[in-house]
Design an enzyme around this catalytic site. Structure first.
Site, PDB file in Angstrom:
ATOM      1  N   PHE B  85       6.599   9.097 -12.213  1.00 48.89           N
ATOM      2  CA  PHE B  85       5.878   8.327 -11.201  1.00 48.89           C
ATOM      3  C   PHE B  85       4.454   8.836 -11.119  1.00 48.89           C
ATOM      4  O   PHE B  85       4.171   9.958 -11.579  1.00 48.89           O
ATOM      5  CB  PHE B  85       6.585   8.468  -9.843  1.00 48.89           C
ATOM      6  N   GLN B 198      -2.908   3.135   2.524  1.00 51.32           N
ATOM      7  CA  GLN B 198      -2.713   3.038   1.076  1.00 51.32           C
ATOM      8  C   GLN B 198      -2.742   1.587   0.609  1.00 51.32           C
ATOM      9  O   GLN B 198      -2.051   0.736   1.157  1.00 51.32           O
ATOM     10  CB  GLN B 198      -1.377   3.663   0.684  1.00 51.32           C
ATOM     11  N   HIS B 200      -1.733  -0.526  -2.491  1.00 58.39           N
ATOM     12  CA  HIS B 200      -0.921  -0.411  -3.702  1.00 58.39           C
ATOM     13  C   HIS B 200      -1.631  -1.160  -4.820  1.00 58.39           C
ATOM     14  O   HIS B 200      -2.098  -2.276  -4.612  1.00 58.39           O
ATOM     15  CB  HIS B 200       0.474  -0.989  -3.469  1.00 58.39           C
ATOM     16  N   LEU B 210       5.358  -6.539  -3.285  1.00 54.77           N
ATOM     17  CA  LEU B 210       5.248  -5.318  -4.075  1.00 54.77           C
ATOM     18  C   LEU B 210       5.813  -5.480  -5.488  1.00 54.77           C
ATOM     19  O   LEU B 210       6.911  -6.000  -5.674  1.00 54.77           O
ATOM     20  CB  LEU B 210       6.013  -4.196  -3.357  1.00 54.77           C
ATOM     21  N   GLU B 213       5.660   0.667  -8.661  1.00 59.30           N
ATOM     22  CA  GLU B 213       5.069   1.632  -9.580  1.00 59.30           C
ATOM     23  C   GLU B 213       6.027   1.939 -10.733  1.00 59.30           C
ATOM     24  O   GLU B 213       5.611   2.363 -11.810  1.00 59.30           O
ATOM     25  CB  GLU B 213       4.787   2.918  -8.785  1.00 59.30           C
ATOM     26  N   ARG B 244      -2.010   6.301  -6.699  1.00 51.11           N
ATOM     27  CA  ARG B 244      -2.238   4.912  -6.289  1.00 51.11           C
ATOM     28  C   ARG B 244      -3.673   4.627  -5.854  1.00 51.11           C
ATOM     29  O   ARG B 244      -4.204   3.562  -6.153  1.00 51.11           O
ATOM     30  CB  ARG B 244      -1.279   4.554  -5.157  1.00 51.11           C
ATOM     31  N   HIS B 309      -0.390  -1.314   1.539  1.00 52.97           N
ATOM     32  CA  HIS B 309       1.003  -0.984   1.233  1.00 52.97           C
ATOM     33  C   HIS B 309       1.629   0.019   2.199  1.00 52.97           C
ATOM     34  O   HIS B 309       2.777  -0.117   2.580  1.00 52.97           O
ATOM     35  CB  HIS B 309       1.086  -0.428  -0.187  1.00 52.97           C
ATOM     36  N   ARG B 344      -0.628   9.003  -0.284  1.00 51.96           N
ATOM     37  CA  ARG B 344       0.782   9.330  -0.516  1.00 51.96           C
ATOM     38  C   ARG B 344       1.156   9.096  -1.977  1.00 51.96           C
ATOM     39  O   ARG B 344       0.734   8.103  -2.571  1.00 51.96           O
ATOM     40  CB  ARG B 344       1.671   8.449   0.368  1.00 51.96           C
TER      41      ARG B 344
END
Lengths: 258, 530
Positions: B85, B198, B200, B210, B213, B244, B309, B344
């Site tokens: 990730f 955040q 995304h 969404l 990721e 991100r 996000h 994050r």
């Protein structure tokens, strides 16, 4: 384009259909159309929603007499879209007859009492889900991580994808006529737990689904498979449960020969 | 004890989490490595002792989920599989295909059923009732009947999620309206780091649903209209798997500089992964792309753009999840411990809910019986709130509530988006305050009692405006760029002035700004390069 929407108070009291004109934008969903109506025309229109992305299961309703998630159903081309070919039962055959072209008929899910407009009382749906004991008893002492083969996981994963939207419950003729039936959703979840090799109490759950109002009550008309927005295929799970029940009965009923 | 929720619990937004949940399970991985990645990802604004708790407890929470029967995807050997990730030095993201949140949410709900937890569905909290010494309880609105009811409680845990819906382009559920933040600040608690929002990198063009990721974790490419994998310009080592904030800015820059499609989006290309991998690892992404964009990622790239996000900021709490008001706790996205700081990492939010959800439960259980009751005060508050609701019903159907909401969302997106600038933010803050003034006079058309969604919408808009104002105030005052907060007029991080948390508190009916130090630790503050 027009939306013809069921309006009523609790238990369908003072029921009527209201017709709203909408101007469809590309990709517009039925849920977005309902928001537009709520924002611009009538803020008393009642419907449930949360994620708008076909994952939370809040907005299942009857659209052109088929059970769908409003957030996943586009208004454009709906009247030409291929019919799901549902097996008919009384709730689908009530007047009015299907709307003419350019009009979308939006009604609450059948088989559950109406609370207001498109909102239904889900109590029976959740209670039947609870009846099959949808949980795993954690073995408190175990410290190691479990092993599970990819094959075992794949066998049950499909049924674990159920979002409890109740589209299947609303599409099921047995749910309409038998108030005691646990329903396709509960049986799919039961199968998910029974087939999971990590579960220790499958006997209890097998007993529950073997009762007359469990798997044996299913008619296999496959409406649940056709309407499921997550390809869960409850009838597939019920078929497997029925095979398991037959097998157990077979063993129990057969006289022991030495 | 009861769980009170404005929707049925399984409708909660945790179910929409896709990619996974981080835990250092691998032989060569360690919780310290996880903590380092998290702190670096946070642009050093996370409190390092809090991050230690998050990362140390992670394997234990995964073990809990495993015992509770979560259907994690498995390795060929039958162990819990982990995927790479963004911003992580090790593949430590456990997953259940790309429906991890769904499986976790249902698992936890099922355990609530097993334990016979009392669940009160479709109750909307209007007000927390606190005395100077203790939590007294709360007043809530029963959506199905329209009743306003006081609840006595010595501890309240707010686990209400984020405030993403203050933006027009958001992956968040429509119900994510910052209710917890507004209730808490009204009760005397503090909001922390609200400006860190955040964006995304990959949300579906148009609907902003969404696209996990995990699509990049599995090897997906980001391409501009010339077919370039443009991430080589921005993060040459990490490429598509940079954190991100960096990927979102890179995409936005490509679009802003004319290398996007229709000046609006770029492409996420999965076609080279092949049918089997897409169908087994990313089935949910494929379904979403087909349902909402008419694109099958097996055959065609997915059109994507950045979208709001996650809310890094929230109710300021300590490592026991305690807010500044006695008896008030918060956990999950509604809280700000802070474990995410200015940005994050993917896979850390589901983890935060489980680690700090458990901590909050333990803190609540240990909370002393104060013996302080004030039923009369609860009753009085319920009466006042009930009268307010009747007052809101005083309007006609043409009141501009929806227009106010749209104006707020558009203002936040235009002035407090991926890239920010002082003058625009100042204007944005003025607009938000002006909307609030007009909001105070807005009314709803629905006068009914049962399922009056207009009342809920009205209350939610009020909550969102509180969150929006806090975001705007803190963003304008932070004259630096850090993590997700990226200012054109202050492009560099300024540790001398801003290595500290922003705090907003309520005085009378005005929000005021202050600051709080960051708890540093074993990881020295460095420049952040990927």
């Amino acid at each position: 384009m027009r939306l013809k929407i069921w309006r009523s108070e609790k238990d369908g009291k003072n029921g009527r259909y209201d017709v709203f004109e909408i101007s469809p934008k590309p990709g517009m969903t039925v849920l977005e159309a309902l928001f537009e109506i709520q924002d611009a025309e009538d803020d008393s229109l009642g419907f449930r929603f949360a994620c708008r992305g076909a994952i939370c299961g809040s907005c299942a309703m009857m659209i052109n007499r088929e059970m769908r998630l409003a957030c996943r159903t586009q208004v454009a081309g709906l009247d030409e879209s291929k019919s799901l070919g549902l097996k008919m039962f009384p709730a689908l055959q009530r007047p009015p007859s299907l709307a003419p072209t350019g009009e979308i008929l939006v009604e609450p899910l059948p088989n559950l009492p109406i609370l207001k407009d498109l909102i239904v009382d889900m109590t029976r749906f959740y209670e039947t889900y609870r009846r099959i004991r949808p949980w795993i008893e954690p073995e408190a002492s175990r410290s190691e991580f479990s092993k599970m083969s990819q094959e075992d996981c794949a066998k049950v994963e499909k049924y674990g994808n159920c979002i409890l939207c109740a589209a299947c419950f609303g599409s099921c003729p047995v749910c309409e006529r038998d108030l005691q039936y646990v329903g396709p959703h509960a049986l799919a979840w039961a199968y998910r737990f029974i087939e999971d090799p990590r579960v220790g109490d499958e006997d209890t759950r097998m007993e529950i689904v073997s009762e007359d109002n469990g798997a044996p009550a299913c008619d296999f008309v496959y409406n649940c498979v056709k309407v499921c927005p997550k390809d869960v295929s409850p009838a597939g799970a019920i078929r497997r449960l029925r095979d398991m029940i037959e097998k157990t009965k077979g063993h129990a009923g057969r006289p022991r020969s030495q | 004890m009861a769980l009170l929720s404005k929707v049925h619990p399984i409708r909660s937004h945790s179910g929409a989490a896709q990619g996974g949940i981080n835990a250092a399970l691998g032989k060569n991985d360690s919780w310290e490595a996880h903590a380092f990645d998290t702190v670096k990802g946070s642009d050093y604004l996370a409190d390092q002792d809090s991050v230690d708790i998050l990362c140390k407890e992670a394997p234990g929470r995964i073990a809990d989920l495993d015992r509770f029967g979560t259907l994690f995807s498995r390795t060929p050997e039958g162990d819990i599989a982990q995927r790479p990730f963004g911003g992580a030095g090790f593949p430590r993201t456990c997953y259940a295909a790309d429906r991890t949140g769904h499986h976790l949410l249902h698992t936890m709900y099922q355990q609530c059923l097993r334990n016979g937890l009392r669940v009160l569905e479709e109750w909307f909290v209007l007000k927390l009732v606190v005395s100077e010494k203790a939590m007294l309880g709360l007043v809530a609105y029963h959506i199905p009947t329209g009743e306003v009811v006081p609840f006595k409680s010595r501890v309240v845990i707010l686990a209400t999620g984020g405030y993403g819906r203050i933006y027009s382009k958001s992956t968040n559920a429509i119900i994510n309206t910052g209710d917890g933040a507004a209730l808490a600040v009204d009760a005397g608690a503090q909001l922390m780091d609200m400006e860190f929002v955040q964006f995304h990198p990959t949300t579906l063009r148009g609907t902003n649903i969404l696209i996990s990721e995990a699509a990049r974790g599995e090897g997906g490419y980001l391409k501009n209209k010339h077919g370039e994998r443009f991430m080589s310009r921005y993060a040459k080592d990490a490429m598509e798997l940079a954190p991100r904030d960096i990927v979102a800015r890179s995409i936005q820059t490509e679009i802003d500089q004319g290398r996007g499609f229709d000046n609006d989006y770029i492409q996420l290309d999965l076609t080279h992964l092949g049918r089997d991998r897409i169908k087994s690892r990313l089935p949910g992404i494929r379904q979403i792309s087909m349902d909402f964009a008419g694109v099958d990622p097996i055959a065609e790239p997915i059109p994507i753009q950045p979208g709001q996000h996650y809310s890094m900021g929230g109710i300021e709490v300590d490592n026991q999840c305690k807010a500044a008001v006695d008896g008030l706790l918060s956990a999950g996205e509604s809280a700000c411990v802070s474990v995410h700081g200015a940005n994050r990492l993917g896979g850390n939010s589901l983890l935060e809910t489980l680690v700090f959800g458990k901590v909050a439960g333990e803190t609540a259980r240990a909370h002393p019986h104060t013996g302080i009751h004030d039923e009369k005060r609860l009753e009085t508050t319920a009466k006042i709130e009930s009268e307010r609701i009747e007052d809101i019903k005083g309007g006609s159907k043409q009141e501009p509530m929806a227009a106010l909401r749209t104006e707020m969302k558009d203002t936040m997106t235009a002035c407090f988006g991926v890239f920010r600038q002082g003058d625009r933010m100042a204007a944005g803050l003025t607009t938000i305050r002006d909307i609030r003034k007009r909001y105070m006079h807005s009314r709803v058309g629905d006068h009914g009692k049962e399922f009056n969604q207009a009342i809920v919408n009205h209350k939610e808009l009020g909550n969102m405006l509180t969150a929006a104002e806090a975001v705007a105030m803190e963003a304008l005052a932070r004259e630096e760029s850090r993590g997700s907060h990226s200012r054109m007029d202050f492009p560099n991080r300024d540790d001398s002035k801003f290595l500290r948390h922003s705090i907003v508190s309520m005085f009378g009916d005005t929000l005021r700004l202050s600051y709080k130090p960051v708890r540093l630790g074993r990881y020295p503050v460095k420049e952040r390069v990927y």
